[in-house]
Design a protein around this motif. Structure first.
Motif, PDB file in Angstrom:
ATOM      1  N   ARG A  18       0.840  -1.206   0.000  1.00 43.04           N
ATOM      2  CA  ARG A  18       0.000   0.000   0.000  1.00 43.04           C
ATOM      3  C   ARG A  18       0.872   1.252   0.000  1.00 43.04           C
ATOM      4  NH1 ARG A  18      -1.103   3.390   3.902  1.00 43.04           N
ATOM      5  NH2 ARG A  18      -0.620   2.016   5.647  1.00 43.04           N
ATOM      6  N   ARG A  21       2.609   2.177  -3.184  1.00 43.80           N
ATOM      7  CA  ARG A  21       1.720   2.817  -4.158  1.00 43.80           C
ATOM      8  C   ARG A  21       1.347   4.243  -3.762  1.00 43.80           C
ATOM      9  NH1 ARG A  21       2.162  -2.107  -4.515  1.00 43.80           N
ATOM     10  NH2 ARG A  21       1.539  -3.422  -6.233  1.00 43.80           N
ATOM     11  N   TRP A  23      -0.580   5.144  -1.257  1.00 43.48           N
ATOM     12  CA  TRP A  23      -1.969   5.229  -0.831  1.00 43.48           C
ATOM     13  C   TRP A  23      -2.063   5.325   0.683  1.00 43.48           C
ATOM     14  CZ3 TRP A  23      -3.731   0.281  -3.867  1.00 43.48           C
ATOM     15  CH2 TRP A  23      -3.721   0.551  -5.237  1.00 43.48           C
ATOM     16  N   GLN A  25      -4.356   4.659   4.102  1.00 54.02           N
ATOM     17  CA  GLN A  25      -5.274   3.566   4.435  1.00 54.02           C
ATOM     18  C   GLN A  25      -6.675   3.881   3.923  1.00 54.02           C
ATOM     19  OE1 GLN A  25      -5.209   2.790   8.657  1.00 54.02           O
ATOM     20  NE2 GLN A  25      -3.545   1.321   8.459  1.00 54.02           N
ATOM     21  N   PHE A  28      -6.764   3.322   0.120  1.00 55.15           N
ATOM     22  CA  PHE A  28      -6.719   1.888  -0.158  1.00 55.15           C
ATOM     23  C   PHE A  28      -8.051   1.226   0.192  1.00 55.15           C
ATOM     24  CE2 PHE A  28      -5.147  -2.409   1.457  1.00 55.15           C
ATOM     25  CZ  PHE A  28      -5.190  -3.001   0.212  1.00 55.15           C
ATOM     26  N   ARG A  31     -10.595   1.984  -2.433  1.00 56.18           N
ATOM     27  CA  ARG A  31     -10.338   1.220  -3.662  1.00 56.18           C
ATOM     28  C   ARG A  31     -10.757  -0.246  -3.513  1.00 56.18           C
ATOM     29  NH1 ARG A  31      -6.054   3.549  -7.092  1.00 56.18           N
ATOM     30  NH2 ARG A  31      -5.559   5.620  -6.291  1.00 56.18           N
ATOM     31  N   THR A  60      -6.777  -5.398  -5.628  1.00 55.83           N
ATOM     32  CA  THR A  60      -6.640  -3.953  -5.476  1.00 55.83           C
ATOM     33  C   THR A  60      -5.178  -3.541  -5.568  1.00 55.83           C
ATOM     34  OG1 THR A  60      -8.623  -3.882  -4.077  1.00 55.83           O
ATOM     35  CG2 THR A  60      -7.131  -1.983  -3.957  1.00 55.83           C
ATOM     36  N   LEU A  61      -4.294  -4.355  -5.012  1.00 55.22           N
ATOM     37  CA  LEU A  61      -2.859  -4.058  -5.033  1.00 55.22           C
ATOM     38  C   LEU A  61      -2.182  -4.550  -6.316  1.00 55.22           C
ATOM     39  CD1 LEU A  61      -2.173  -5.038  -1.340  1.00 55.22           C
ATOM     40  CD2 LEU A  61      -1.948  -2.721  -2.301  1.00 55.22           C
TER      41      LEU A  61
END
Length: 73
Positions: A18, A21, A23, A25, A28, A31, A60-61
């Motif tokens: 996370r 990227r 992002w 929390q 994330f 998403r 998602t990741l």
């Protein structure tokens, strides 16, 4: 109650990806269509996500579920 080692390792891997990227929390969680507090619990090893959630996190990741579960040296 202490956090099991495997859940702590899983949470650390989710957090690592996370952060890579860029992002938060909150971002994330949005998403992944999860609550931010649930994501926080996963990252701290306090939550024990289902297989469905593991696959959702991996998607998602943009990694495989196996990558989230792989033990790191």
């Amino acid at each position: 109650m202490p956090v099991p080692t495997h859940r702590a390792a899983f949470g650390a891997r989710v957090r690592e990806l996370r952060v890579e990227r860029g992002w938060s929390q909150e971002d994330f969680a949005h998403r992944a269509d999860l609550d931010r507090t649930y994501v926080s619990g996963i990252e701290r090893g306090r939550r024990n996500p289902t297989l469905d959630i593991i696959y959702r996190l991996a998607g998602t990741l943009d990694v495989s579920a196996a990558d989230l579960l792989a033990e790191r040296a």
